[in-house]
Scaffold this active site. Sequence first.
Site, PDB file in Angstrom:
ATOM      1  N   GLU A   1      -3.087  -7.563 -31.471  1.00 13.18           N
ATOM      2  CA  GLU A   1      -2.451  -6.244 -31.583  1.00 13.18           C
ATOM      3  C   GLU A   1      -1.963  -6.105 -33.015  1.00 13.18           C
ATOM      4  O   GLU A   1      -0.926  -6.636 -33.382  1.00 13.18           O
ATOM      5  CB  GLU A   1      -1.290  -6.131 -30.580  1.00 13.18           C
TER       6      GLU A   1
ATOM      7  N   CYS B   1       4.386  -0.124 -35.572  1.00 10.94           N
ATOM      8  CA  CYS B   1       2.954  -0.300 -35.862  1.00 10.94           C
ATOM      9  C   CYS B   1       2.146   0.966 -35.620  1.00 10.94           C
ATOM     10  O   CYS B   1       1.060   1.123 -36.175  1.00 10.94           O
ATOM     11  CB  CYS B   1       2.378  -1.455 -35.035  1.00 10.94           C
TER      12      CYS B   1
END
Length: 489
Positions: free
Chosen positions: A210, A244
């Site tokens: 991720e 993010c």
Amino acid sequence: MSREEQAVACARKAFETGRSKSLDYRIYQLKNLQRLFTEKQKEIADAIKKDLNKSEVGTQLYETLGLEGEISQAIKKLKDWAAPRPVEKNVMTIADTVYIQPQPLGVVLIIGAWNYPWAVTIQPLIGAIAAGNAAVVKPSEVSAHTAKAMEQLLPLYIDKELYPVITGGVPETQELLRQRFDHIFYTGNSMVGKLIMEAAAKHLTPVTLELGGKSPCYIDKNCDISIACRRVTWGKYTNCGQTCIAPDYILCEPSIQDRVIEEVKKSIKEFYTDDPKTCPDYGRIINQRHFKRIMAMVEDSTIAVGGDNDESDCYLAPTVLRDVKPEAKVMQEEIFGPLLPIVSVSGLDEAIQFINKREKPLALYVFSQDKKVIQRMTDATSSGGLLANDCLVHYSVSSLPFGGVGNSGMGCYHGKFSFDQLSHLRGCLFKKLEMEGVNSMRYPPHTLKKLGWARFFILKNIDLGWIGRMALLAVMAVVAAVVLHRYLL
């Protein structure tokens, strides 16, 4: 034997006892984990306050509330997720039992990130527990207070042999990566992601990465710019830009740039007051190293809003940069901070070209009231996730897979996707020692006639009711008898 090696060995030994395979035991562990977030909320919030200056309410909103929801869903749905999954059959297998059986992988390594240290570390742990695995948890050393809290609190609530916590920095992580795991789940940047993948390759260990990247945000001139900028402001400056999936930069036509700047400025004031430094809902850069990295990005760009900073407090005000060129420093890597560059494009076509020339982002945002504009952006680009007319909220939808593509990551999680990602989906077929005549078509000598029968039996996928299956079985029995009779002659 190093501390890391001992932890992995202990986790594997605990897994081999078989206790994590019991659905009741998994649910028991998940319920205990849920208790942690209700009983130790103050300890969690205090640690995050020291690391990132998040308020207690902000900690619950962005860190633990989603985890509580994920745990509740896993407890409620686990028996369904773990049950055998029937699959479509062809004519050849109509009499057989054919299904997919999810199985635990074994020992999983979870390497968390510092920006949402509980959310992005515990969310994959929920999936690992639900799937019946053991898991070694490695919180980020950058959010040091939270890592210490996690090391102290997790063993009080969940099986410390099955789910050990290992703290430390780069040497400890490197030592963990020398061990053999059955899956590695990493959240962080793409540079480290490549090192994780390289280490995993030595044992052929599958990985979930991720990562991140520069998530673009296109604002169409024909949308409600005030609402669009309000939502972008929230998405960008939450957690001081250290998200993010934060909108990394805005793409818009030059004719609306001034309006966009003004609306973002108004929203900053609304959310964080005239003095964000004293606002309890505005965070801080995680440390001085990252502060200096972000400040260096501003050097060749024009500040339109904000820019105030205090290195000693790791404070950087919500900042907007105008007329940013594609070659500017701020456009060369993921910002991961409270800078919002605005890049001018002539329209939708140039925005799409701009996006497609760069690495595939973790998220892509488009604001427009025109469904054709949204559909065009959807069809013409690739990203981990895509949102129209909002930011970040797809992360909260457990029925959506969350993950990247290309440079922004591989694999996905949340809800059932976490369970499947950390399970082996084992294909199973059970056949009886009967109706051998049907199988004669596959045995040598091979003939065109046998090939013809094989094409019929194998290529015909069917979905029959109970009566239809009984009728087909009767026909197959007759065919088998005929084929066997001819074969024996």
